[in-house]
Design a protein around this motif. Structure first.
Motif, PDB file in Angstrom:
ATOM      1  N   CYS A 214     -30.249  14.378 -94.194  1.00 30.50           N
ATOM      2  CA  CYS A 214     -31.499  13.489 -94.746  1.00 30.50           C
ATOM      3  C   CYS A 214     -32.726  13.985 -93.920  1.00 30.50           C
ATOM      4  CB  CYS A 214     -30.906  12.172 -95.082  1.00 30.50           C
ATOM      5  SG  CYS A 214     -32.325  11.158 -95.828  1.00 30.50           S
ATOM      6  N   THR A 215     -33.661  14.119 -94.454  1.00 29.41           N
ATOM      7  CA  THR A 215     -34.733  14.032 -93.744  1.00 29.41           C
ATOM      8  C   THR A 215     -35.872  13.310 -94.675  1.00 29.41           C
ATOM      9  OG1 THR A 215     -35.735  16.316 -94.576  1.00 29.41           O
ATOM     10  CG2 THR A 215     -34.608  16.054 -92.391  1.00 29.41           C
ATOM     11  N   ASN A 216     -35.645  12.495 -95.349  1.00 31.24           N
ATOM     12  CA  ASN A 216     -36.310  11.448 -96.203  1.00 31.24           C
ATOM     13  C   ASN A 216     -37.432  12.397 -97.075  1.00 31.24           C
ATOM     14  OD1 ASN A 216     -35.110   9.360 -94.996  1.00 31.24           O
ATOM     15  ND2 ASN A 216     -36.535   9.395 -93.282  1.00 31.24           N
ATOM     16  N   HIS A 217     -37.060  13.229 -97.951  1.00 25.00           N
ATOM     17  CA  HIS A 217     -37.613  13.902 -98.747  1.00 25.00           C
ATOM     18  C   HIS A 217     -37.777  12.978-100.091  1.00 25.00           C
ATOM     19  CE1 HIS A 217     -38.630  17.858 -97.084  1.00 25.00           C
ATOM     20  NE2 HIS A 217     -37.379  18.164 -96.812  1.00 25.00           N
ATOM     21  N   LEU A 218     -37.000  12.234-100.247  1.00 22.23           N
ATOM     22  CA  LEU A 218     -36.848  11.328-101.295  1.00 22.23           C
ATOM     23  C   LEU A 218     -36.441  11.989-102.635  1.00 22.23           C
ATOM     24  CD1 LEU A 218     -39.489   8.711-100.299  1.00 22.23           C
ATOM     25  CD2 LEU A 218     -37.119   9.086 -99.470  1.00 22.23           C
TER      26      LEU A 218
END
Ligand code: HEM
Ligand code: FES
Lengths: 246, 225
Positions: A214-218
């Motif tokens: 997860c790299t917080n692209h949302l």
């Protein structure tokens, strides 16, 4: 109305697969997207062609079986809507519609639009349940749980496990799916006991199954047909931090 | 150790080192802005830093470790994420993610290239030796003349352009990074995150404007020898 479909056809996991074009003629705006595909399949069968293979079960937005990326968006991208609940009235006469399966290394294609989502089950089996005996159905109010906590857990439990979060994620991460279960159980008394082992085991399994990080692209939150919030991923991160040094 | 192998653990390491780097660029910016106070600003500042002696090397070592962790895991995570999506969609529409989120690896690598150039330029002083502080005469207070080095450097269009491009990469990197770390630390409770994202973008703009002001104002001869 008449549409042109570009559908991913792939004979099996090893087949290369490609997009094929089919007309969808005389479609009623009241049909669901899956009913539209049923109609197209009728025509394909009549002309001796292989029908398009796709997953579905309840057709009322609760089972999580239907799984298609439509015009580049999981479930067609309408807010809180699964493919089975997507209606043809949201398309226009003459539209070109691209239909593809979930794409992720962890979801091998079985045939056409059906992918194997066992990897999500494996994450569940790594700790998505309390393993202690909880006895029979408890008496109402035997475990006092505050309304905000109950609501929070219910919001997380809304996940139907369809995999749209993975399909939408540029990294093919299943973090939203995993976090929904971690967060739900972490706030309830039965789940708290094993919270530390759970977050480690479930996220390790996520990784081992070949999902991305997860790299917080949302994108997951926007793709989710149940509107599961990324605040649950934040909760998962907090739960993970509690295990550091353990 | 679990932290350096786990998918969540490494994300936390990215965020912690990223945040320490933000701390560093904040201090660095304050120091740099002393160029607007003229030779008595930045030359005095540079001399104070040098007077710290061995502490400078301790600090450099810590920075090296922070960068190494951030870059190693940044590249490793990005490569794993690529491998997790072997086949692309023929059409993919972005719903929430942004250009800056999608280009973190590239803006990070541009920053790395910039960092190397920057160190060669102002620390090792080998890219423009004729105007390096080591080769310029001392200033009126007998300090190395960092001010003249900075001004003479940024009067060169090429040097200024390198710095401006570097700072645009920093801006894009921070546009994602400054709200991303809040989520990674678990501080997102739902509704607040929109505001956090906006705040992060504003801070990123602030860094861009403040950093870029130095080469731009020198190039425009607002600041001169
Ligand atoms: C020098 C080369 C650099 C490289 C190769 C690099 C690479 C990366 C990559 C690939 C990410 C994405 C990780 C993710 O989205 O989870 C990232 C995140 C981040 N970077 Fe960098 N970066 C560099 C320099 C910097 C600098 C100089 C700063 C600070 C000024 C910085 C601050 C951040 C922050 C705050 C994050 C967000 C962490 C998070 O996602 O929670 N980076 N970096
Ligand atoms: S078929 Fe059950 S959710 Fe769509």
């Amino acid at each position: 109305m008449d549409l042109t479909l570009h559908v991913w056809r792939q004979n099996g996991p090893k087949d290369k697969g490609q997009l094929e074009t089919y007309p969808a003629k005389g479609i009623s705006p009241d049909m669901s997207f899956l009913e539209m595909l049923d109609e197209v399949n009728e025509e394909l069968i009549k002309t001796g062609k292989q029908p398009i293979v796709f997953d579905h079960d309840c057709r009322e937005g609760i089972c999580g079986m239907c799984s298609q990326v439509i015009n580049g968006r999981a479930h067609g991208g309408q807010e809180r809507t699964t493919v089975c609940q997507l209606h043809m009235r949201s398309f226009k006469d003459g539209d070109e519609v691209f239909i593809e399966p979930w794409r992720a290394r962890a979801f091998p294609i079985v045939k056409d639009l059906i992918v194997d989502r066992s990897a999500l089950e494996n994450i569940m089996q790594a700790g998505g349940y309390p393993s202690c005996h909880t006895g029979g159905v408890p008496d109402g109010n035997a475990h006092p749980i505050g309304k905000p906590v109950a609501d929070y857990a219910m919001d997380a439990a809304e996940c139907i496990g369809c995999g749209a979060c993975v399909a939408g994620c540029p990294n093919s991460s299943a973090m939203l799916f995993t976090s929904a279960k971690v967060a739900q159980l972490a706030v309830l008394p039965q789940g708290k006991i094993e919270a530390k082992a759970r977050v480690k085991n479930m996220t390790d399994t996520l990784q081992a199954e070949g999902f991305g990080n997860c790299t917080n692209h949302l994108e997951c939150e926007a793709s989710c047909p149940k509107g599961i919030s990324v605040k649950f991923i934040a909760k998962l991160n907090r739960e993970y931090m509690k295990t550091i040094g353990c | 150790m679990h932290l350096t192998q786990s998918t969540v653990g490494r994300k936390i390491l990215m965020a912690v080192t990223g945040l320490l780097l933000v701390g560093f660029i904040s201090m660095h910016l304050l120091g740099n802005l002393s160029v607007f106070a003229g030779p008595d600003g930045i030359n005095a500042y540079a001399e104070h830093l040098h007077d710290l002696g061995p502490l400078v090397w301790v600090f450099r070592l810590i920075m090296l470790v922070i960068f190494a962790v951030h870059i190693t895991f940044g590249i490793k995570l990005s490569m794993e994420n690529r491998a997790a999506t072997p086949v692309n969609y023929s059409i993919k529409k972005r719903m929430k993610t942004t250009f800056s989120s999608e280009s973190m690896l590239y803006t990070g690598l541009i920053l790395l290239a910039f960092l190397i150039y920057h160190l060669l330029h102002f620390t090792v002083q080998i890219t423009n030796p004729e105007i390096s502080a080591a080769n310029l005469p001392f200033d009126a207070a007998m300090r190395p003349d960092v001010f003249s080095m900075v001004v003479l450097s940024f009067q060169k269009v090429f040097v200024s352009l390198v710095y401006i491009v570097g700072m645009i990469a920093l801006f894009l990197h921070l546009t994602h990074g400054l709200s991303s770390f809040v989520q990674t630390f678990g501080w997102n409770n739902g509704p607040s995150h929109e505001k956090v994202t906006l705040g992060g973008k504003l801070v990123a703009v602030g860094f861009l404007l403040a950093y870029v002001a130095i080469p731009v104002l020198i190039l425009a001869r607002f600041v001169k020898l």
